[in-house]
Design an enzyme around this catalytic site. Structure first.
Site, PDB file in Angstrom:
ATOM      1  N   THR A  97      -7.093  15.859   1.480  1.00 30.77           N
ATOM      2  CA  THR A  97      -6.298  15.044   1.439  1.00 30.77           C
ATOM      3  C   THR A  97      -4.647  16.386   0.627  1.00 30.77           C
ATOM      4  O   THR A  97      -5.339  16.597   0.619  1.00 30.77           O
ATOM      5  CB  THR A  97      -5.980  13.951  -0.049  1.00 30.77           C
ATOM      6  OG1 THR A  97      -4.821  13.356   0.200  1.00 30.77           O
ATOM      7  CG2 THR A  97      -6.294  14.426  -1.258  1.00 30.77           C
ATOM      8  N   ASN A 141      -2.068  14.132  -0.230  1.00 29.29           N
ATOM      9  CA  ASN A 141      -0.886  13.636  -1.671  1.00 29.29           C
ATOM     10  C   ASN A 141      -0.962  14.111  -2.824  1.00 29.29           C
ATOM     11  O   ASN A 141      -2.416  14.021  -3.667  1.00 29.29           O
ATOM     12  CB  ASN A 141      -2.222  12.273  -1.750  1.00 29.29           C
ATOM     13  CG  ASN A 141      -1.469  11.195  -2.351  1.00 29.29           C
ATOM     14  OD1 ASN A 141      -0.709  11.380  -3.686  1.00 29.29           O
ATOM     15  ND2 ASN A 141      -1.394  10.140  -2.237  1.00 29.29           N
ATOM     16  N   LYS A 171      -2.993  12.398  -5.996  1.00 30.13           N
ATOM     17  CA  LYS A 171      -4.750  12.543  -6.176  1.00 30.13           C
ATOM     18  C   LYS A 171      -5.390  12.952  -6.367  1.00 30.13           C
ATOM     19  O   LYS A 171      -6.174  13.654  -7.408  1.00 30.13           O
ATOM     20  CB  LYS A 171      -4.605  11.721  -4.587  1.00 30.13           C
ATOM     21  CG  LYS A 171      -4.685  10.700  -3.848  1.00 30.13           C
ATOM     22  CD  LYS A 171      -5.441  10.192  -2.628  1.00 30.13           C
ATOM     23  CE  LYS A 171      -4.846   8.915  -1.996  1.00 30.13           C
ATOM     24  NZ  LYS A 171      -5.759   8.378  -1.208  1.00 30.13           N
ATOM     25  N   ASP A 213     -10.839   7.207   0.164  1.00 27.04           N
ATOM     26  CA  ASP A 213      -9.856   5.756   1.016  1.00 27.04           C
ATOM     27  C   ASP A 213      -9.947   4.873  -0.060  1.00 27.04           C
ATOM     28  O   ASP A 213     -11.037   4.306  -0.824  1.00 27.04           O
ATOM     29  CB  ASP A 213     -10.970   4.955   2.105  1.00 27.04           C
ATOM     30  CG  ASP A 213      -9.788   4.705   2.744  1.00 27.04           C
ATOM     31  OD1 ASP A 213      -8.508   4.551   2.903  1.00 27.04           O
ATOM     32  OD2 ASP A 213     -10.656   3.935   3.770  1.00 27.04           O
ATOM     33  N   PHE A 232       2.992   4.029  -6.764  1.00 30.85           N
ATOM     34  CA  PHE A 232       3.402   3.268  -5.248  1.00 30.85           C
ATOM     35  C   PHE A 232       2.785   2.429  -5.373  1.00 30.85           C
ATOM     36  O   PHE A 232       1.529   1.476  -5.628  1.00 30.85           O
ATOM     37  CB  PHE A 232       2.862   4.570  -4.981  1.00 30.85           C
ATOM     38  CG  PHE A 232       1.299   4.953  -4.577  1.00 30.85           C
ATOM     39  CD1 PHE A 232       0.252   4.968  -5.732  1.00 30.85           C
ATOM     40  CD2 PHE A 232       0.924   4.689  -3.623  1.00 30.85           C
ATOM     41  CE1 PHE A 232      -0.883   5.605  -5.761  1.00 30.85           C
ATOM     42  CE2 PHE A 232      -1.045   4.323  -3.880  1.00 30.85           C
ATOM     43  CZ  PHE A 232      -1.820   4.863  -4.611  1.00 30.85           C
ATOM     44  N   ASP A 291       1.975  -1.396  -6.871  1.00 29.37           N
ATOM     45  CA  ASP A 291       1.587  -1.140  -8.116  1.00 29.37           C
ATOM     46  C   ASP A 291       2.532  -2.137  -8.525  1.00 29.37           C
ATOM     47  O   ASP A 291       2.448  -2.875  -9.140  1.00 29.37           O
ATOM     48  CB  ASP A 291       1.981   0.095  -8.554  1.00 29.37           C
ATOM     49  CG  ASP A 291       0.760   0.763  -8.789  1.00 29.37           C
ATOM     50  OD1 ASP A 291      -0.092   0.938  -8.699  1.00 29.37           O
ATOM     51  OD2 ASP A 291       0.773   2.021  -9.024  1.00 29.37           O
ATOM     52  N   LYS A 315      -3.065   3.214 -16.534  1.00 30.68           N
ATOM     53  CA  LYS A 315      -3.108   2.947 -15.002  1.00 30.68           C
ATOM     54  C   LYS A 315      -4.830   3.976 -14.857  1.00 30.68           C
ATOM     55  O   LYS A 315      -4.889   3.342 -14.789  1.00 30.68           O
ATOM     56  CB  LYS A 315      -2.344   3.199 -14.220  1.00 30.68           C
ATOM     57  CG  LYS A 315      -2.374   3.108 -12.452  1.00 30.68           C
ATOM     58  CD  LYS A 315      -1.702   3.283 -10.984  1.00 30.68           C
ATOM     59  CE  LYS A 315      -2.645   2.981 -10.449  1.00 30.68           C
ATOM     60  NZ  LYS A 315      -1.745   3.328  -8.785  1.00 30.68           N
ATOM     61  N   HIS A 323      -8.732   2.431 -10.540  1.00 28.60           N
ATOM     62  CA  HIS A 323     -10.330   2.442  -9.133  1.00 28.60           C
ATOM     63  C   HIS A 323     -10.809   3.502  -8.861  1.00 28.60           C
ATOM     64  O   HIS A 323     -11.296   4.015  -8.968  1.00 28.60           O
ATOM     65  CB  HIS A 323      -9.756   1.437  -7.814  1.00 28.60           C
ATOM     66  CG  HIS A 323      -8.171   1.533  -7.108  1.00 28.60           C
ATOM     67  ND1 HIS A 323      -6.909   1.472  -8.204  1.00 28.60           N
ATOM     68  CD2 HIS A 323      -7.574   1.886  -6.182  1.00 28.60           C
ATOM     69  CE1 HIS A 323      -6.250   1.689  -8.264  1.00 28.60           C
ATOM     70  NE2 HIS A 323      -6.372   1.936  -6.565  1.00 28.60           N
ATOM     71  N   ARG A 324      -8.968   4.351  -8.829  1.00 25.57           N
ATOM     72  CA  ARG A 324      -9.405   5.595  -8.235  1.00 25.57           C
ATOM     73  C   ARG A 324      -9.843   6.813  -9.887  1.00 25.57           C
ATOM     74  O   ARG A 324     -11.031   7.258 -10.002  1.00 25.57           O
ATOM     75  CB  ARG A 324      -8.018   6.140  -7.775  1.00 25.57           C
ATOM     76  CG  ARG A 324      -8.455   8.080  -7.422  1.00 25.57           C
ATOM     77  CD  ARG A 324      -6.567   8.345  -6.500  1.00 25.57           C
ATOM     78  NE  ARG A 324      -6.360   6.885  -5.665  1.00 25.57           N
ATOM     79  CZ  ARG A 324      -5.745   6.233  -5.801  1.00 25.57           C
ATOM     80  NH1 ARG A 324      -5.043   5.972  -6.137  1.00 25.57           N
ATOM     81  NH2 ARG A 324      -5.968   5.440  -4.699  1.00 25.57           N
TER      82      ARG A 324
HETATM   83  P1  IMP Z   1      -5.326   5.678   0.605  1.00 22.48           P
HETATM   84  O1  IMP Z   1      -6.453   5.502   0.023  1.00 22.48           O
HETATM   85  O2  IMP Z   1      -4.173   6.586   0.065  1.00 22.48           O
HETATM   86  O3  IMP Z   1      -4.991   5.455   2.147  1.00 22.48           O
HETATM   87  O4  IMP Z   1      -4.100   4.478   0.666  1.00 22.48           O
HETATM   88  C1  IMP Z   1      -4.194   3.148   1.171  1.00 22.48           C
HETATM   89  C2  IMP Z   1      -3.120   2.165   0.779  1.00 22.48           C
HETATM   90  O5  IMP Z   1      -4.077   1.676  -0.341  1.00 22.48           O
HETATM   91  C3  IMP Z   1      -1.539   3.223   0.024  1.00 22.48           C
HETATM   92  O6  IMP Z   1      -1.209   2.882   0.758  1.00 22.48           O
HETATM   93  C4  IMP Z   1      -1.723   1.489  -0.695  1.00 22.48           C
HETATM   94  O7  IMP Z   1      -0.394   0.860  -0.005  1.00 22.48           O
HETATM   95  C5  IMP Z   1      -2.717   0.689  -1.470  1.00 22.48           C
HETATM   96  N1  IMP Z   1      -3.308   1.582  -2.898  1.00 22.48           N
HETATM   97  C6  IMP Z   1      -4.428   2.369  -2.999  1.00 22.48           C
HETATM   98  N2  IMP Z   1      -4.116   3.019  -3.943  1.00 22.48           N
HETATM   99  C7  IMP Z   1      -3.296   2.318  -4.479  1.00 22.48           C
HETATM  100  C8  IMP Z   1      -2.884   1.866  -6.043  1.00 22.48           C
HETATM  101  O8  IMP Z   1      -3.406   2.350  -6.781  1.00 22.48           O
HETATM  102  N3  IMP Z   1      -2.042   1.629  -6.148  1.00 22.48           N
HETATM  103  C9  IMP Z   1      -0.658   1.056  -5.557  1.00 22.48           C
HETATM  104  N4  IMP Z   1      -1.234   0.700  -3.549  1.00 22.48           N
HETATM  105  C10 IMP Z   1      -2.806   1.157  -4.061  1.00 22.48           C
END
Ligand code: IMP
Length: 186
Positions: free
Chosen positions: A7, A9, A12, A63, A144, A147, A167, A172-173
């Protein structure tokens, strides 16, 4: 020890660095299509692409997304592009509220799957969940994605009001990363 993370990001990468302080973290864009029907499958597609040219090291990909019970698990793996391409957070949140108009069951959960390839080339997947509910209107400006609409169980404020520190303790993360850490340090 080196850890290749699939990533760019920054949010993250910061969280991974905080939970795995002993690792030298390198970030890389896997540039693959996420075509799997579930989070674990997409995380595996991404981690395999990165691990293929980092043999003998740890690689990691995640993911994640939002699953809403009354919508049969949607937006799910389509969370980022729920309202279509190009990805738009305001459009996604507006569509979610529209699809839940008049719906009493607001139960939802965030899921994060983390796929790992270890230095011996073995694959692992760990998953974290954060159960909660979808608010009737957005609140807060931290975080983001969804949220501002997501209120975790045991709280009466959205993730966007609670802020990053609170948070990360229950997200979950955060939970998936704690499981990944236990696996990597075992
Ligand atoms: P990715 O795993 O970064 O591809 O996340 C996919 C999508 O899930 C993001 O673009 C958000 O729309 C949503 N998402 C995942 N984790 C979060 C979070 O912690 N807060 C809010 N939205 C989330």
């Amino acid at each position: 020890m080196k850890l290749n993370v699939a990533t760019h990001n920054a949010h993250k990468l910061r969280e991974i660095g905080e939970i795995l302080p002993g690792f030298e973290i390198a970030s890389e864009d896997p540039d693959v299509e996420e075509t799997a029907p579930d989070f674990a499958g997409n995380a595996l597609i991404k981690v395999r692409a990165v691990a293929a040219h980092h043999q003998g090291e740890w690689s990691m990909a995640d993911d994640s997304g939002l699953e809403v019970r009354a919508l049969g698990g949607a937006p799910g793996v389509r969370s980022a592009r729920y309202a279509g391409e190009p990805c738009s957070t305001p459009a996604n949140n507006a569509l979610l509220l529209k699809n839940l108009e008049g719906v009493e069951d607001r139960a939802a959960r965030f899921t994060c799957a983390i796929a790992l390839v270890d230095p011996e080339g073995r694959e692992h997947v760990v998953t974290g969940h954060c159960p909660g509910r979808i608010a009737h209107e957005p609140s807060g400006d931290a975080g983001f994605g969804y949220d501002p609409l997501f209120i975790p169980d045991g709280y009466d404020k959205s993730f966007a009001v609670l802020g990053e520190v609170e948070k990360n303790k229950i997200s979950h993360r955060g939970r998936a990363l704690a499981a990944a850490r236990a696996l990597m340090l075992a």
